[in-house]
Design an enzyme around this catalytic site. Sequence first.
Site, mmCIF file in Angstrom:
data_model
loop_
_atom_site.group_PDB
_atom_site.id
_atom_site.type_symbol
_atom_site.label_atom_id
_atom_site.label_comp_id
_atom_site.label_asym_id
_atom_site.label_seq_id
_atom_site.Cartn_x
_atom_site.Cartn_y
_atom_site.Cartn_z
ATOM 1 N N PRO A 243 0.849 -1.201 0.000
ATOM 2 C CG PRO A 243 0.099 -0.957 2.194
ATOM 3 C CD PRO A 243 0.833 -1.899 1.293
ATOM 4 N NE ARG B 147 12.409 2.464 0.473
ATOM 5 C CZ ARG B 147 13.707 2.230 0.708
ATOM 6 N NH1 ARG B 147 14.609 3.076 0.248
ATOM 7 N NH2 ARG B 147 14.074 1.178 1.405
ATOM 8 C CG HIS C 127 8.595 -2.027 7.302
ATOM 9 N ND1 HIS C 127 8.328 -1.310 6.152
ATOM 10 C CD2 HIS C 127 9.865 -1.700 7.660
ATOM 11 C CE1 HIS C 127 9.406 -0.583 5.834
ATOM 12 N NE2 HIS C 127 10.345 -0.804 6.743
ATOM 13 C CD GLN D 133 -2.122 -0.134 4.946
ATOM 14 O OE1 GLN D 133 -1.820 1.012 4.641
ATOM 15 N NE2 GLN D 133 -1.226 -1.051 5.284
ATOM 16 C CE LYS E 195 3.272 -2.763 4.691
ATOM 17 N NZ LYS E 195 4.191 -1.846 5.369
ATOM 18 C CB CYS F 60 1.657 5.082 8.592
ATOM 19 S SG CYS F 60 2.036 6.727 7.924
#
Length: 316
Positions: A16, A222, A166, A70, A138, A99
């Site tokens: 996302p 990325r 992550h 998401q 996530k 985030c």
Amino acid sequence: MQLFSIRTRPLNVCAPMVRYSKLPFRELVRRYNCDIVYTPMILADVFAASNHARESEFSTNLLDDPVVIQFAASNGVDLANAAELVAPYVSAIDINCGCPQKWAIQEKIGSHLMSDPETVRDMIRMTKARVQVPCSIKIRIHKDLRETVEFVKRALSVGVDFITVHGRTRRQKSTEPVSLEGMKLVKEVSTVPVLANGDVFSLEDVNKIVEATGVDGTMSARGILENPALFAGYNETPWECIEDYVDLALSYGTNAFIFHHHLMFMLEKTMSNAEQRTFNSLTTVPSIIDHLEEHYDLNIMRKRKERAEQAKIRLV
């Protein structure tokens, strides 16, 4: 969930990305060996309250499958309300617990939730009570990995269906390497599929992460933004992929800002500094198309004709 159960290789997943993982880009990466694609992060409370937000933030079609939407939320009510509205049109609901931006932390969403596992547990429980599609989270890792283990266990206790981790803490920069140890630990304690996110720029990166952690798949942000064909084995964006994106963006309708930035990411490694300065100064879709036609022999009508002929051959 069927993809996880029948997979013969690690799954390839497009992350996302705020603004960027819209419908045209999602269709693009599916053409280049991407198995699961996420929408951009969407604010659940605004989505549930505003028809305008729903129309502007989420669009889909029959080709957009499987797609994971998401949401960022600070409580279970907002999340469940948004999830119930969109559940008929998506394959799964994902909760953003990663985030790291300051505004998100101030709003008690995103990576703020990594310090509030009880709220995340309530979100999962309330959402699963309202919708029949899978619910995932996530997350990021904690500096003390024991906290991450406890966080994951709480999510598992209320039936989270899969997890993306992550491999950085919320305070680490993207230039710092991901923690393979942290991602491996999440996989080891989890009873559901786990995806690894962070530092995925090539198939070599995929293989390294999977071998080190044992995860069920990898997610790229990325890397896939710079090279939407990376999961198909390309080390840099092939020209046909750029043509595909231009065709899709024009067909669906994409604003100039997003159109321009996608192409900047894809072309950055092939442009000289002088050309980058020229290209970055372009502000309209027609001027961007003119540049690509003049310098790269872009021909969308030819591309569409070739695709139509290929479709006819497949039908025969």
